[in-house]
Motif scaffolding. Structure first.
Motif, PDB file in Angstrom:
ATOM      1  N   ILE A   1       0.827  -1.207   0.000  1.00 27.00           N
ATOM      2  CA  ILE A   1       0.000   0.000   0.000  1.00 27.00           C
ATOM      3  C   ILE A   1       0.862   1.258   0.000  1.00 27.00           C
ATOM      4  O   ILE A   1       0.395   2.334  -0.362  1.00 27.00           O
ATOM      5  CB  ILE A   1      -0.978  -0.014   1.192  1.00 27.00           C
ATOM      6  N   ASP A   2       2.136   1.143   0.349  1.00 31.88           N
ATOM      7  CA  ASP A   2       3.014   2.299   0.362  1.00 31.88           C
ATOM      8  C   ASP A   2       3.141   2.946  -1.010  1.00 31.88           C
ATOM      9  O   ASP A   2       3.345   4.152  -1.114  1.00 31.88           O
ATOM     10  CB  ASP A   2       4.408   1.921   0.860  1.00 31.88           C
ATOM     11  N   MET A   3       2.994   2.162  -2.067  1.00 32.05           N
ATOM     12  CA  MET A   3       3.128   2.700  -3.408  1.00 32.05           C
ATOM     13  C   MET A   3       1.930   3.556  -3.797  1.00 32.05           C
ATOM     14  O   MET A   3       2.018   4.376  -4.702  1.00 32.05           O
ATOM     15  CB  MET A   3       3.279   1.565  -4.422  1.00 32.05           C
ATOM     16  N   TYR A   4       0.794   3.396  -3.138  1.00 31.91           N
ATOM     17  CA  TYR A   4      -0.429   4.048  -3.559  1.00 31.91           C
ATOM     18  C   TYR A   4      -0.947   5.072  -2.556  1.00 31.91           C
ATOM     19  O   TYR A   4      -2.102   5.479  -2.632  1.00 31.91           O
ATOM     20  CB  TYR A   4      -1.517   2.992  -3.788  1.00 31.91           C
ATOM     21  N   VAL A   5      -0.120   5.515  -1.632  1.00 27.87           N
ATOM     22  CA  VAL A   5      -0.581   6.433  -0.594  1.00 27.87           C
ATOM     23  C   VAL A   5      -1.079   7.739  -1.206  1.00 27.87           C
ATOM     24  O   VAL A   5      -2.146   8.239  -0.850  1.00 27.87           O
ATOM     25  CB  VAL A   5       0.526   6.699   0.445  1.00 27.87           C
ATOM     26  N   TYR A   6      -0.346   8.287  -2.151  1.00 27.71           N
ATOM     27  CA  TYR A   6      -0.744   9.550  -2.755  1.00 27.71           C
ATOM     28  C   TYR A   6      -2.012   9.388  -3.587  1.00 27.71           C
ATOM     29  O   TYR A   6      -2.898  10.244  -3.568  1.00 27.71           O
ATOM     30  CB  TYR A   6       0.386  10.106  -3.622  1.00 27.71           C
ATOM     31  N   VAL A   7      -2.119   8.295  -4.305  1.00 34.15           N
ATOM     32  CA  VAL A   7      -3.323   8.046  -5.111  1.00 34.15           C
ATOM     33  C   VAL A   7      -4.536   7.883  -4.199  1.00 34.15           C
ATOM     34  O   VAL A   7      -5.605   8.445  -4.463  1.00 34.15           O
ATOM     35  CB  VAL A   7      -3.125   6.789  -5.993  1.00 34.15           C
ATOM     36  N   LEU A   8      -4.388   7.131  -3.117  1.00 30.12           N
ATOM     37  CA  LEU A   8      -5.492   6.954  -2.186  1.00 30.12           C
ATOM     38  C   LEU A   8      -5.888   8.269  -1.519  1.00 30.12           C
ATOM     39  O   LEU A   8      -7.074   8.520  -1.273  1.00 30.12           O
ATOM     40  CB  LEU A   8      -5.128   5.912  -1.125  1.00 30.12           C
ATOM     41  N   GLY A   9      -4.929   9.122  -1.239  1.00 25.75           N
ATOM     42  CA  GLY A   9      -5.224  10.436  -0.670  1.00 25.75           C
ATOM     43  C   GLY A   9      -6.023  11.305  -1.627  1.00 25.75           C
ATOM     44  O   GLY A   9      -6.980  11.974  -1.237  1.00 25.75           O
TER      45      GLY A   9
END
Length: 69
Positions: free
Chosen positions: A42-50
């Motif tokens: 999930i670290d790769m998608y933190v900005y996308v999820l935000g």
């Protein structure tokens, strides 16, 4: 009726306190994140999820504010 609500609230609080989402530590294995340690996916998608979260907040705010008029 009020007694039932208090009892349900107390049982819910007890259930929440007893639930632990982390598995027990298996022992003396370091377990720290360092060089060579695999990162959480999930670290790769933190900005996308935000960004998705901000879009959802804006969408639902606009949707519910227009219904009140």
């Amino acid at each position: 009726m009020k007694t039932i609500n208090k009892l349900v609230s107390a049982l819910f609080l007890l259930a929440v306190l007893l639930v632990n989402a982390q598995p027990p530590n298996p022992g003396s294995g370091g377990g720290g994140v360092g060089p060579g340690a695999p990162a959480s996916p999930i670290d790769m998608y933190v900005y996308v999820l935000g960004m998705i979260a901000v879009m959802f907040i804006a969408f639902f705010t606009k949707k519910y504010s227009s219904n009140k008029i």
